[in-house]
Design an enzyme around this catalytic site. Structure first.
Site, short mmCIF file in Angstrom:
data_model
loop_
_atom_site.label_atom_id
_atom_site.label_comp_id
_atom_site.label_asym_id
_atom_site.label_seq_id
_atom_site.Cartn_x
_atom_site.Cartn_y
_atom_site.Cartn_z
N ARG A 244 0.85 -1.19 0.00
CA ARG A 244 0.00 0.00 0.00
C ARG A 244 0.88 1.24 0.00
O ARG A 244 1.90 1.29 0.69
CB ARG A 244 -0.92 0.02 1.23
CG ARG A 244 -2.06 -1.00 1.18
CD ARG A 244 -3.09 -0.63 0.13
NE ARG A 244 -4.25 -1.49 0.16
CZ ARG A 244 -4.43 -2.56 -0.60
NH1 ARG A 244 -3.47 -2.93 -1.44
NH2 ARG A 244 -5.55 -3.27 -0.52
N GLU A 273 -3.53 7.12 -5.66
CA GLU A 273 -3.49 6.31 -6.88
C GLU A 273 -4.63 6.74 -7.79
O GLU A 273 -5.75 6.95 -7.32
CB GLU A 273 -3.62 4.82 -6.54
CG GLU A 273 -2.41 4.26 -5.83
CD GLU A 273 -2.51 2.77 -5.55
OE1 GLU A 273 -3.57 2.17 -5.85
OE2 GLU A 273 -1.54 2.19 -5.04
N HIS A 292 -0.07 -0.04 -9.82
CA HIS A 292 -0.75 -1.02 -8.96
C HIS A 292 -1.34 -2.17 -9.78
O HIS A 292 -2.55 -2.38 -9.82
CB HIS A 292 -1.85 -0.35 -8.13
CG HIS A 292 -2.15 -1.11 -6.87
ND1 HIS A 292 -2.73 -0.54 -5.77
CD2 HIS A 292 -1.95 -2.43 -6.53
CE1 HIS A 292 -2.87 -1.45 -4.81
NE2 HIS A 292 -2.42 -2.60 -5.25
#
Length: 476
Positions: A244, A273, A292
């Site tokens: 994370r 993000e 990601h």
């Protein structure tokens, strides 16, 4: 209170793979799948959920106190993700609302990304590609564009769970790296198979040539990799984060990279993000950034879809999910035992009968073979009805000594053999004895005529089993 699985209304907040959706459709669930590329706003999500009994959501939807207040009808949540930092777990616990998630589904895929980012950062893959695109590569320069090798280096894992283990295993096999890790507890498997060593956080920072982050995001791990942490690392250290973005302090990371406190960084996560296009990390020669995509393989996303669907199915069919964040709030499935007057008798004859309601419905009981060995016996529908009506601790039938004999016969014999003695399924010992006499006469006549050998074998088996029961010590 749980509903029947076939009557569930399920909101699916993302267009997940058909594998998971089809599992739910096959069970008769009504689905509302958000197929738009535009995700729900916070308000839209709250309103759309009011139709549903269950929400199958990604880690991007926020499950807050306010959201839960607006959706008191929800029976469970199923996350299409391994992480659950988007969920207010404490608020769910207060409401006894179970949360499913999908750990294990992306172990290999995410560890592949971590491993790839390590190699790419060590050898400046991304920056060299940009230079090539810009036409900035000219001639051979022995001291230019040098990276570093990983052979025999020390890998430090922060959070050695399933994904961290896969990363460590890859590094051990590919580069014979030394493995150290910082964890809440020992990982015995890693210690044994990878010769890994548990160390303190400070020792991890000081000793690692590569630090790979695989922890959950929590109050304890929030920005744990800050300016102080980066200052304690080797100047040759590579920092990898595929967990994370909020586990590291991005501003502190940028400064550490600019000041040469660490060699480089490989990131699959950021905060926020997606990463903004003007972020200086995107233009640093010693940084590799991905958007990601740790779980972005066909196999991993299919498995995430399967698990998120199976968590729902298992919970409503069995009362227990495959992977539950807060298992203490799951509805406990009642466990049934034989009536007290039957337990000693059954155990003395090799039967250990303790089953959940769902197992009994599927015809599953346990036969104890020895102190440490047991096997499963599967009953047919006829036997299940007998078991439930006469054996269960909450059954209303009275069981006497003669019934106990027949009960043992019931377990010893196959169902169709048992029907030969008790066609009604009721344990009447006097009638059973009369039936045995009939069987003995039939067998005697068949042997005299040398006729129907298979029938003779069946009748002899029944008599042998019945005789062994009559000789049972407790019933002698």
């Amino acid at each position: 209170m749980k509903k029947e699985l076939s009557k569930l209304k399920i909101l699916v907040t993302r267009d997940i793979p058909e594998l998971g959706l089809n599992l739910l459709r096959q069970k008769g669930c009504e689905l509302n799948v958000q197929t738009s590329d535009n995700p729900f706003s916070e308000e839209e999500f709250k309103i759309a959920s009011q139709w549903a009994d269950v929400v199958l959501s990604s880690s991007k939807e926020k499950i807050t106190e306010n959201y839960l207040n607006a959706n008191p009808q929800l029976l469970m949540l199923s996350q299409y993700s391994a992480g659950y930092d988007n969920v207010d777990v404490e608020a769910c616990n207060k409401r006894k609302l179970p949360i499913g998630h999908t750990p294990q589904a992306m172990n290999r895929a995410t560890s592949d990304i971590a491993f790839g980012l390590m190699v790419a950062t060590a050898r400046n893959f991304f920056f060299m590609h940009k230079k090539l695109e810009r036409g900035e590569i000219s001639g051979f320069k022995p001291r230019a564009n040098l990276g570093q090798e990983m052979y025999g280096k020390t890998l430090g894992i922060f959070g050695l769970g399933a994904i961290g283990f896969e990363m460590a295993r890859k590094c051990k096999m590919a580069y014979d790296m030394n493995i150290i890790y910082c964890n809440r507890s020992q990982n015995e498997k890693a210690n044994a198979e990878l010769d890994a060593t548990l160390v303190s956080f400070d020792d991890l920072l000081a000793s690692s040539d590569v630090i790979s982050v695989h922890s959950n995001l929590s109050e304890q791990t929030h920005q744990i990799f800050n300016a102080e942490a980066f200052s304690k690392m080797k100047s040759s250290c590579i920092f990898i984060n595929t967990s994370r973005g909020k586990v590291h302090d991005e501003k502190a990371l940028i400064e550490a990279l600019q000041n040469g406190e660490i060699w480089g960084a490989g990131l699959d996560v950021s905060d926020p993000e997606p990463m903004k296009t003007d972020n200086p990390l995107l233009n640093m020669s010693n940084v590799c950034v991905l958007p990601h995509i740790g779980s972005a393989t066909v196999e991993a996303r299919d498995e995430m879809a399967r698990l998120s669907a199976e968590n729902i199915i298992q919970y409503f069919e069995k009362g227990k999910m495959i992977h539950c964040v807060n298992p203490e709030v799951q509805i406990k499935e009642k466990v049934y035992q034989p009536k007290k007057e039957l337990q000693d008798l059954l155990i003395s004859n090799g039967f250990f009968v303790v089953s959940s309601e769902n197992e009994i419905e599927k015809g599953k009981i346990w036969l104890k073979l020895s102190k440490h060995q047991q096997k499963t016996i599967f009953l047919d529908s006829y036997q299940i009805n007998v078991f439930k009506s006469h054996v269960m601790e909450d059954s209303k039938s009275e069981v006497g000594e003669s019934e106990l004999r027949c009960l043992l016969l019931f377990f010893k014999l196959k169902s169709h053999d048992f029907k030969e003695i008790c066609p009604s399924g009721r344990f009447n010992f006097d009638k059973a004895k009369k039936r045995i006499l009939d069987i003995e006469n039939e067998l005697r006549e068949l042997k005299r005529m040398n006729h129907l050998k298979p029938r003779q074998n069946k009748l002899q088996r029944i008599l042998d089993n019945y005789s062994s029961i009559l000789k049972t010590r407790k019933l002698a």
